[in-house]
Design a protein around this motif. Sequence first.
Motif, PDB file in Angstrom:
ATOM      1  N   THR A   1       0.852  -1.188   0.000  1.00 23.74           N
ATOM      2  CA  THR A   1       0.000   0.000   0.000  1.00 23.74           C
ATOM      3  C   THR A   1       0.890   1.241   0.000  1.00 23.74           C
ATOM      4  O   THR A   1       1.797   1.353   0.828  1.00 23.74           O
ATOM      5  CB  THR A   1      -0.911   0.041   1.246  1.00 23.74           C
ATOM      6  OG1 THR A   1      -1.752  -1.104   1.255  1.00 23.74           O
ATOM      7  CG2 THR A   1      -1.771   1.302   1.234  1.00 23.74           C
TER       8      THR A   1
ATOM      9  N   THR B   1       0.694   5.326   0.363  1.00 21.24           N
ATOM     10  CA  THR B   1      -0.126   6.475   0.756  1.00 21.24           C
ATOM     11  C   THR B   1       0.688   7.745   0.513  1.00 21.24           C
ATOM     12  O   THR B   1       1.746   7.941   1.124  1.00 21.24           O
ATOM     13  CB  THR B   1      -0.533   6.404   2.237  1.00 21.24           C
ATOM     14  OG1 THR B   1      -1.220   5.174   2.474  1.00 21.24           O
ATOM     15  CG2 THR B   1      -1.450   7.567   2.602  1.00 21.24           C
TER      16      THR B   1
ATOM     17  N   THR C   1       0.790  12.006   0.295  1.00 20.98           N
ATOM     18  CA  THR C   1       0.146  13.194   0.858  1.00 20.98           C
ATOM     19  C   THR C   1       0.746  14.446   0.226  1.00 20.98           C
ATOM     20  O   THR C   1       1.894  14.450  -0.246  1.00 20.98           O
ATOM     21  CB  THR C   1       0.310  13.266   2.386  1.00 20.98           C
ATOM     22  OG1 THR C   1       1.706  13.203   2.707  1.00 20.98           O
ATOM     23  CG2 THR C   1      -0.424  12.127   3.053  1.00 20.98           C
TER      24      THR C   1
ATOM     25  N   THR D   1      -9.996  13.925   0.432  1.00 24.38           N
ATOM     26  CA  THR D   1      -9.906  12.848   1.424  1.00 24.38           C
ATOM     27  C   THR D   1      -9.815  11.531   0.670  1.00 24.38           C
ATOM     28  O   THR D   1     -10.315  11.393  -0.453  1.00 24.38           O
ATOM     29  CB  THR D   1     -11.132  12.817   2.352  1.00 24.38           C
ATOM     30  OG1 THR D   1     -12.289  12.452   1.581  1.00 24.38           O
ATOM     31  CG2 THR D   1     -11.352  14.161   3.011  1.00 24.38           C
ATOM     32  N   ALA D   2      -9.204  10.554   1.274  1.00 24.57           N
ATOM     33  CA  ALA D   2      -9.141   9.206   0.698  1.00 24.57           C
ATOM     34  C   ALA D   2      -8.838   8.234   1.822  1.00 24.57           C
ATOM     35  O   ALA D   2      -8.089   8.563   2.751  1.00 24.57           O
ATOM     36  CB  ALA D   2      -8.073   9.110  -0.386  1.00 24.57           C
ATOM     37  N   GLU D   3      -9.440   7.063   1.753  1.00 23.32           N
ATOM     38  CA  GLU D   3      -9.176   6.055   2.777  1.00 23.32           C
ATOM     39  C   GLU D   3      -9.383   4.656   2.211  1.00 23.32           C
ATOM     40  O   GLU D   3     -10.139   4.465   1.245  1.00 23.32           O
ATOM     41  CB  GLU D   3     -10.063   6.261   4.006  1.00 23.32           C
ATOM     42  CG  GLU D   3     -11.545   6.150   3.745  1.00 23.32           C
ATOM     43  CD  GLU D   3     -12.367   6.368   5.008  1.00 23.32           C
ATOM     44  OE1 GLU D   3     -11.753   6.512   6.091  1.00 23.32           O
ATOM     45  OE2 GLU D   3     -13.598   6.390   4.909  1.00 23.32           O
ATOM     46  N   ALA D   4      -8.711   3.702   2.827  1.00 27.67           N
ATOM     47  CA  ALA D   4      -8.852   2.294   2.468  1.00 27.67           C
ATOM     48  C   ALA D   4      -9.695   1.595   3.511  1.00 27.67           C
ATOM     49  O   ALA D   4      -9.546   1.854   4.713  1.00 27.67           O
ATOM     50  CB  ALA D   4      -7.477   1.634   2.374  1.00 27.67           C
TER      51      ALA D   4
ATOM     52  N   VAL E   1     -11.237   1.157  -1.703  1.00 29.84           N
ATOM     53  CA  VAL E   1     -10.712   2.473  -1.372  1.00 29.84           C
ATOM     54  C   VAL E   1     -11.722   3.503  -1.846  1.00 29.84           C
ATOM     55  O   VAL E   1     -12.435   3.281  -2.824  1.00 29.84           O
ATOM     56  CB  VAL E   1      -9.329   2.736  -2.013  1.00 29.84           C
ATOM     57  CG1 VAL E   1      -8.277   1.834  -1.417  1.00 29.84           C
ATOM     58  CG2 VAL E   1      -9.375   2.579  -3.522  1.00 29.84           C
ATOM     59  N   SER E   2     -11.796   4.609  -1.137  1.00 26.46           N
ATOM     60  CA  SER E   2     -12.759   5.644  -1.509  1.00 26.46           C
ATOM     61  C   SER E   2     -12.117   7.010  -1.377  1.00 26.46           C
ATOM     62  O   SER E   2     -11.149   7.198  -0.626  1.00 26.46           O
ATOM     63  CB  SER E   2     -14.008   5.562  -0.625  1.00 26.46           C
ATOM     64  OG  SER E   2     -13.670   5.735   0.739  1.00 26.46           O
ATOM     65  N   ALA E   3     -12.671   7.987  -2.115  1.00 27.63           N
ATOM     66  CA  ALA E   3     -12.130   9.337  -2.092  1.00 27.63           C
ATOM     67  C   ALA E   3     -13.253  10.346  -2.304  1.00 27.63           C
ATOM     68  O   ALA E   3     -14.303  10.021  -2.873  1.00 27.63           O
ATOM     69  CB  ALA E   3     -11.067   9.498  -3.170  1.00 27.63           C
TER      70      ALA E   3
ATOM     71  N   VAL F   1      -4.513  13.698  -0.303  1.00 28.41           N
ATOM     72  CA  VAL F   1      -4.120  12.320  -0.039  1.00 28.41           C
ATOM     73  C   VAL F   1      -4.489  11.440  -1.228  1.00 28.41           C
ATOM     74  O   VAL F   1      -5.512  11.677  -1.892  1.00 28.41           O
ATOM     75  CB  VAL F   1      -4.769  11.804   1.270  1.00 28.41           C
ATOM     76  CG1 VAL F   1      -6.286  11.833   1.172  1.00 28.41           C
ATOM     77  CG2 VAL F   1      -4.268  10.421   1.632  1.00 28.41           C
TER      78      VAL F   1
ATOM     79  N   ILE G   1      -4.142   7.072  -2.411  1.00 27.98           N
ATOM     80  CA  ILE G   1      -3.803   5.724  -1.947  1.00 27.98           C
ATOM     81  C   ILE G   1      -3.826   4.761  -3.125  1.00 27.98           C
ATOM     82  O   ILE G   1      -4.749   4.800  -3.959  1.00 27.98           O
ATOM     83  CB  ILE G   1      -4.803   5.230  -0.883  1.00 27.98           C
ATOM     84  CG1 ILE G   1      -4.802   6.166   0.325  1.00 27.98           C
ATOM     85  CG2 ILE G   1      -4.489   3.802  -0.447  1.00 27.98           C
ATOM     86  CD1 ILE G   1      -5.935   5.892   1.309  1.00 27.98           C
TER      87      ILE G   1
END
Length: 436
Positions: free
Chosen positions: A225, A227, A229, A279-282, A289-291, A301, A303
């Motif tokens: 992964t 990430t 920024t 914003t983004a997160e797993a 994953v979403s943003a 960010v 990913i």
Amino acid sequence: MSSLSLRCALLLAVAALPSPAFARLSAAETRMAATVEAEQERSIALLEKLVNVNSGSMNLKGVEQVGQMMRTELEAAGFTVKWVPMAAAGRAGHIIATHKGDGKGKRLLLIGHLDTVFEPHSPFQTFVRKGDKAEGPGVGDDKGGMVVMLAALRAMQAAGTLKAADIEIVLTGDEEESGSPIEIARADLVAAGKRADVALDFEGLVRDNGRDMGSIARRSSNSWTVTATGKTGHSSLIFNSEYGDGAVYELTRIIAAFRKELPEPNLTFNVGLIAGGATAEAAADGARVSASGKTNIIPAVAIAMGDFRTLSDDQTARVRQKMEAIVSQHAPLTDAKITFDEGYPSMAPTAGNRAILASLNGVNRDLGLAEMPELDPLKRGAGDISFVAKDVDGLAGLGPYSTGDHAPGETVDLPSMVTQAKRAAILMTRLSREKR
């Protein structure tokens, strides 16, 4: 089947064997080959029963039910069987079966798995026979492999060669989606590998241009992964000395460099998921994953998640170092980090593995079958045998030939089950008679 019916079937099966092909088989080996032939319909019936019980990796009750079915079969063959719960790893459990022989010959470890990729919500749930083919979830991977294993053991039992053989069997319940931590999920398999002299894996046979191939190597499966920024702000300010390149450009720089700088023999690497924005997160399951953001906002960010597969530990370490070096060369006013999750180790090609394939090709010659060349490891995925590859010589691909694995329509070639069971029974008999 009554004993009289079985004797009649064996006589017919022996009569059907082409004599030149079997000229170099011993009487016991001829009996094994004939038993496999005579029990073909029994094996197919068992395969149907196994396939019609859903055992997706996360269907813990279904996996345990298939384990109980296998337990019944193995106990009938003279094995001591136990169920090892895997609640600590978030999975159903494993079957561990042992057969005590005379303590003189090589100790064999047989490997297969109870689970499939098809969970209860899948529309693909039922065994359907179509002449010499059969379709169903896990019909090849790996319920077909377990049936081949059983057919070979039953043939050895019928011929009297099982009695002296020291064999341990590990049927994992989470090969398709391994439990965590992996150290717990594979502890029993690793321990079994340390006790064994030879490991035989009953996942599927691979063919290349119609020719049966021997699998002496399997590549690893490692996840990564990245990430990235950056400094967020209005899009009109991107690339200036105050805001820099933003997270998405940093991530695309890294991925483009992977594609350019990483390629080498026996390595594949893939980007499976990617997202970036304000914003983004797993997700915790690693499958999403979403943003969120806007076109006029510099993304803060980004990913990306993917995998890479290698043929040796040295190659794994080298590729990791290259990836880390690429990630560290940041675009202006950005940062990035890479993390790794080593899932399945590699099974490197070794002289010991080649020696087992040579023994299998001796069986092929005596059965009148074509020699099996070494399979290019790029042509098959990772597997459980890799967890014992550092401790014991092994061979993969002793299960049946199938097509469309891991997708609706998975289909097994039923005659290949017969051929593979004959090969396995004779190979295991010969190996079990070699001195430790």
